[in-house]
Design a protein around this motif. Structure first.
Motif, PDB file in Angstrom:
ATOM      1  N   ILE A 126       0.831  -1.205   0.000  1.00 28.86           N
ATOM      2  CA  ILE A 126       0.000   0.000   0.000  1.00 28.86           C
ATOM      3  C   ILE A 126       0.865   1.254   0.000  1.00 28.86           C
ATOM      4  CG2 ILE A 126      -1.688   1.335   1.322  1.00 28.86           C
ATOM      5  CD1 ILE A 126      -2.780  -1.280   2.385  1.00 28.86           C
ATOM      6  N   LEU A 129       3.215   1.540  -3.351  1.00 25.99           N
ATOM      7  CA  LEU A 129       2.462   1.948  -4.538  1.00 25.99           C
ATOM      8  C   LEU A 129       1.885   3.350  -4.416  1.00 25.99           C
ATOM      9  CD1 LEU A 129       0.565  -1.410  -5.201  1.00 25.99           C
ATOM     10  CD2 LEU A 129       2.448  -0.453  -6.547  1.00 25.99           C
ATOM     11  N   ILE A 131      -0.633   4.216  -2.475  1.00 24.41           N
ATOM     12  CA  ILE A 131      -2.078   4.191  -2.224  1.00 24.41           C
ATOM     13  C   ILE A 131      -2.410   4.977  -0.958  1.00 24.41           C
ATOM     14  CG2 ILE A 131      -4.031   2.679  -1.707  1.00 24.41           C
ATOM     15  CD1 ILE A 131      -2.651   0.543  -3.457  1.00 24.41           C
ATOM     16  N   LEU A 167      -3.499  -8.014  -4.486  1.00 27.52           N
ATOM     17  CA  LEU A 167      -3.850  -6.594  -4.512  1.00 27.52           C
ATOM     18  C   LEU A 167      -3.899  -6.124  -5.961  1.00 27.52           C
ATOM     19  CD1 LEU A 167      -4.373  -3.860  -3.154  1.00 27.52           C
ATOM     20  CD2 LEU A 167      -1.883  -3.570  -2.965  1.00 27.52           C
ATOM     21  N   TRP A 169      -4.523  -3.305  -8.734  1.00 33.45           N
ATOM     22  CA  TRP A 169      -4.281  -1.856  -8.709  1.00 33.45           C
ATOM     23  C   TRP A 169      -4.137  -1.335 -10.130  1.00 33.45           C
ATOM     24  CZ3 TRP A 169       0.647   0.852  -9.498  1.00 33.45           C
ATOM     25  CH2 TRP A 169       0.633   2.202  -9.075  1.00 33.45           C
ATOM     26  N   LYS A 170      -4.783  -0.206 -10.402  1.00 37.07           N
ATOM     27  CA  LYS A 170      -4.619   0.441 -11.710  1.00 37.07           C
ATOM     28  C   LYS A 170      -3.493   1.461 -11.599  1.00 37.07           C
ATOM     29  CE  LYS A 170      -8.145   1.268 -14.379  1.00 37.07           C
ATOM     30  NZ  LYS A 170      -7.734   0.487 -15.590  1.00 37.07           N
ATOM     31  N   ASN A 171      -2.452   1.247 -12.351  1.00 40.58           N
ATOM     32  CA  ASN A 171      -1.296   2.139 -12.322  1.00 40.58           C
ATOM     33  C   ASN A 171      -1.671   3.461 -12.974  1.00 40.58           C
ATOM     34  OD1 ASN A 171       1.169   3.475 -12.828  1.00 40.58           O
ATOM     35  ND2 ASN A 171       2.266   1.528 -12.911  1.00 40.58           N
ATOM     36  N   ASP A 177      -4.100  -2.198 -15.497  1.00 42.22           N
ATOM     37  CA  ASP A 177      -4.318  -2.960 -14.276  1.00 42.22           C
ATOM     38  C   ASP A 177      -3.079  -3.796 -13.953  1.00 42.22           C
ATOM     39  OD1 ASP A 177      -6.918  -2.028 -13.937  1.00 42.22           O
ATOM     40  OD2 ASP A 177      -7.755  -3.595 -15.217  1.00 42.22           O
TER      41      ASP A 177
END
Length: 291
Positions: A126, A129, A131, A167, A169-171, A177
């Motif tokens: 988290i 990245l 987030i 996990l 996640w859209k970069n 994705d």
């Protein structure tokens, strides 16, 4: 605790719920934080908002939200799809990284400056990245106990769950994705200020050490998945409750949000059997249970 249960349930549940110690009521959206003096009454409140999302208000007035998935959750009552309807949030617990448990956790954490706790190793991803900032991510390990509000506040222990934890996640840089390490799945034993213990089991299959966890922590209430396919179905959930954990109360969760999650509370209650000492409470999403 001997309080009357009032809830309009299907006839199949009426007899089993009569005389239950918890009180199930409709919970209006808490658009403003409740005054601390009005909720520090020695009672615990568990509000179910669909799937595995639970808002737990402790006897001391702390609000713990577990596995928040609200905005796109088909079972979340419409008012709660606005995240501010959840009311104040002091702490967020996430059992694993799948979107139906994690999706709205970052937004709630930022909105309330509330720490997000995870015990399975998801926190590093988290933060890495971007987030959430590191200041909002608190990590601990399976078997570890934390007391986020001090020695006299609720205590939280991470325990095993038998599941996965990717996990997705859209970069934002590529708009693609990606899938990242989501840590290991966990459940949480939440011991409230008055000693009442809640086991939020997260997503899990049946495993033998449920008996050990039950004997060690003696939870009063289990929040247990029953939908099947990705987790225990009604039969396995009943085996866990009746033969291993033996709590006073059980609230089924993680069912009915997709055609794959076919298990029902009626099947769970039937599999549990009339001889079980555990009382099954079946709130609808948006209803709360007081203990």
């Amino acid at each position: 605790m001997k309080r009357f249960v009032s809830l309009l349930l299907a006839t199949a549940f009426a007899a089993g719920l009569a005389g239950c110690a918890g009180t199930v009521t409709q919970a209006p959206p808490a658009l403003q934080p409740t005054a601390p003096g009005s909720i520090a009454s020695g009672k615990a409140e568990v509000l179910w908002l669909g799937q595995s999302t639970m808002r737990i208000t402790t006897p001391g007035g702390k609000v713990i939200v577990v596995d928040p998935w609200l905005i796109t959750n088909p079972k979340t009552p419409p008012p709660y799809k606005q995240l501010n309807a959840v009311g104040k949030v002091d702490l967020i617990l996430v059992t694993h990284a799948h979107a139906d448990h994690f999706a709205d956790a970052p937004a709630l954490a930022r909105m309330h400056n509330a720490p997000l706790y995870n015990a399975g190793g998801m926190g590093q991803s988290i933060v890495t990245l971007g987030i959430l900032p590191a200041a909002l991510v608190q990590r601990f390990g399976k078997g570890g106990t934390v007391a986020p509000f001090g020695a006299t506040g609720p205590k939280i222990t991470a325990v095993h769950a038998e599941h996965a934890s990717e996990l997705a996640w859209k970069n934002p840089a590529t708009d693609k994705d990606e899938t990242h390490y989501g840590g290991e799945p966990v459940g949480y034993i939440i011991e409230l200020e008055n000693g009442f213990k809640i086991w939020h089991m997260g997503d899990t299959g049946l495993f033998g050490d449920m008996r050990l966890i039950g004997e060690t922590y003696k939870p009063d209430l289990v929040l247990i998945p029953i939908g099947g396919h990705f987790t225990m179905g009604p039969q396995d959930a009943a085996t866990a409750v009746r033969d291993m954990i033996k709590p006073k109360y059980a609230i089924p969760m993680h069912y009915g949000t997709s055609p794959l999650l076919r298990g029902t509370p009626a099947e769970f209650s039937s599999a549990l059997g009339a001889a079980s000492a555990t009382r099954v409470l079946v709130p609808e999403p948006g209803q709360k249970v007081d203990f």
